[in-house]
Design an enzyme around this catalytic site. Structure first.
Site, short mmCIF file in Angstrom:
data_model
loop_
_atom_site.label_atom_id
_atom_site.label_comp_id
_atom_site.label_asym_id
_atom_site.label_seq_id
_atom_site.Cartn_x
_atom_site.Cartn_y
_atom_site.Cartn_z
N GLY A 184 -9.57 1.37 2.67
CA GLY A 184 -9.40 0.54 3.85
C GLY A 184 -8.10 0.83 4.58
N GLY A 240 -11.49 1.86 -3.65
CA GLY A 240 -11.80 1.71 -5.07
C GLY A 240 -13.20 2.22 -5.40
P1 ADP Z 1 -6.32 1.93 0.40
O1 ADP Z 1 -6.67 0.61 1.02
O2 ADP Z 1 -6.41 3.06 1.36
O3 ADP Z 1 -7.08 2.18 -0.87
P2 ADP Z 1 -4.02 0.76 -0.90
O4 ADP Z 1 -4.58 -0.59 -0.61
O5 ADP Z 1 -3.95 1.18 -2.31
O6 ADP Z 1 -4.77 1.88 -0.03
O7 ADP Z 1 -2.53 0.87 -0.38
C1 ADP Z 1 -2.14 0.69 0.97
C2 ADP Z 1 -0.77 0.11 1.07
O8 ADP Z 1 0.16 0.87 0.29
C3 ADP Z 1 -0.22 0.12 2.47
O9 ADP Z 1 -0.19 -1.20 2.95
C4 ADP Z 1 1.18 0.73 2.33
O10 ADP Z 1 2.16 -0.01 3.03
C5 ADP Z 1 1.42 0.63 0.83
N1 ADP Z 1 2.40 1.59 0.31
C6 ADP Z 1 2.39 2.92 0.40
N2 ADP Z 1 3.49 3.46 -0.15
C7 ADP Z 1 4.23 2.46 -0.60
C8 ADP Z 1 5.50 2.37 -1.26
N3 ADP Z 1 6.21 3.45 -1.55
N4 ADP Z 1 5.94 1.14 -1.60
C9 ADP Z 1 5.22 0.05 -1.29
N5 ADP Z 1 4.04 0.06 -0.68
C10 ADP Z 1 3.54 1.24 -0.33
MG MG Z 2 -6.08 -1.38 0.56
#
Ligand code: ADP
Ligand code: MG
Length: 398
Positions: free
Chosen positions: A354, A378
């Protein structure tokens, strides 16, 4: 797994559909409507077939409580705009309001129940509790169930799994498309196959590495989880995101990768700041010397270049999780460079998750720049791991 065209004549039938409309919000403003847009083709097909449509969806994590800030109202409004019809939102999930709206639905009409996660049973570990709620969903008058919320098919939840067990069902167009691309990533991968992982759900994503090491040639690690790896390599990470109890696991992954002759690429520099704040003074430091009072919020420019080079030379790339806190301009560079590199891949490039999907759109890339943008993070990772996804296996049963 059946398609909606296998469900027979849907004219005059009531179709219960699980969609993933879990969009990022700023107050009540949707900042990326990608998941809602992705739900439109199936909904249109159902309406064109003359079905009355009852949409089940969740937003955020209200954890079984009715919390107005998690209302689906913004999603219902946006969906209505995209479908060009009024989407009525019930004020409850399966209560009087939902029952009344469902009873009054005509052919081609669309209604939405409130956030299914307002119901404690939706995410319950107790099968009987979930089954009970699934019955209530079905009792809204549903003749069939369509599963189109790809982002939740890895969840054993009432509106994803249990309801599929009790109604004739099919996969929606989105779920079909997602599964088709993921199949390509597991059966027809052209080497080099590079997986890029980042984001903030550290322990969730660490779990998948074990399996990905078997299939991918190279694993590139950024985002929040990289600090647990740096720690595993014996470095201090200041106040960065860290899962202390996973440090040993990361050590094992690094050793395992070496044994298998696979590469785990970690950043050599990171962008740090004293606090989690858009205006905090950002500096670049070597990844092995993060100051004690600073936190890593992005990969550094040298690493971004290195990551981009690895990605560009791949023929198959799967990327999940932003490289840094892309929502703040000072920490968006790593994510931008990685996204840019994916657009240059000679082969299949897939973005999953997302926030990752929102990130590439927020940074100005177009959906067409990539082979595929998956709505599920996920779910796609678990699929790539080779795990059985409850929301998909429930469909296969019927
Ligand atoms: P996705 O939804 O694509 O699977 P996630 O939900 O795992 O991704 O992670 C997204 C979030 O990770 C973003 O809101 C981003 O701000 C955060 N993020 C990325 N790098 C860092 C970091 N170094 N420290 C804290 N948050 C982080
Ligand atoms: Mg996410």
């Amino acid at each position: 797994m059946k398609s909606i065209s296998d469900l027979g004549n849907l004219s005059g039938k009531k179709v219960l559909i699980r969609c993933d409309l879990n969009v990022p919000l700023d107050g009540d403003k949707i900042t990326d409507d990608g998941r809602i847009r992705a739900s439109v083709p199936t909904l249109n097909a159902l309406r064109e077939a003359g079905a009355a449509v009852i949409v089940l969806a969740h937003l955020g994590r209200p954890k079984g409580q009715v919390k107005p800030e998690f209302s689906l109202a913004p999603a219902a409004k946006r969906l209505g705009e995209l479908l060009g019809t009024d989407v009525q939102l019930a004020s409850d999930v399966v209560g009087e309001s939902a029952q009344q709206l469902a009873a009054g639905l005509g052919d081609g009409d669309v209604m939405m129940c409130e956030n299914v996660r307002y119901e404690p049973a939706e995410e319950s570990k107790d099968e009987a509790e979930r089954a009970e709620l699934a019955k209530k969903y079905a009792a809204l008058g549903a003749d069939v169930f369509v599963s189109d919320g790809f982002g939740v098919v890895h969840r054993k939840q009432a509106s994803v799994y249990d309801v599929a067990k009790i109604l004739p069902n099919a996969a929606g167009k989105l779920v079909e498309k997602e599964v088709e691309v993921l199949k390509q990533l597991t059966t027809e991968t052209k080497s080099p196959y590079v997986v890029v992982l980042g984001g903030s759900k550290v322990s969730d994503k660490l779990k998948v590495i074990d399996n990905l090491l078997k299939t991918a040639d190279t694993l590139v690690i950024g985002g929040g989880m990289l600090y647990t790896f740096l720690k595993a390599n014996g470095h201090e990470v200041g106040t960065s995101l860290l899962e202390e109890d996973q440090v040993e696991t990361c050590k094992n992954y690094l050793a395992e990768a070496e044994k298998l002759g696979k590469q785990i690429v970690l950043p050599t520099d990171v962008v740090v700041a004293p606090e989690f704040n858009a205006d905090a003074p950002a500096t670049v430091v070597a990844a092995d010397s993060i100051p004690a009072d600073q936190m890593g919020l992005d990969i550094g420019p040298e690493s971004a270049q290195a990551f981009a080079n690895v990605i560009r030379s791949a023929h198959t790339v799967f990327w999940n999780g932003p490289m840094g806190v892309f929502e703040m301009a000072a920490f968006a560079n790593g994510t931008r460079e990685v996204a840019e590199a994916l657009t240059k891949v000679d082969g299949l490039s897939v973005v999953g998750g997302g926030d990752s999907a929102s990130a590439v759109r927020a940074l100005g890339f177009a959906d067409e720049d990539f082979g595929h943008i998956s709505t599920g993070g996920g779910a796609s990772l678990e699929y790539l791991e080779g795990k059985e996804l409850p929301g998909l296996s429930a469909l296969a049963d019927n």
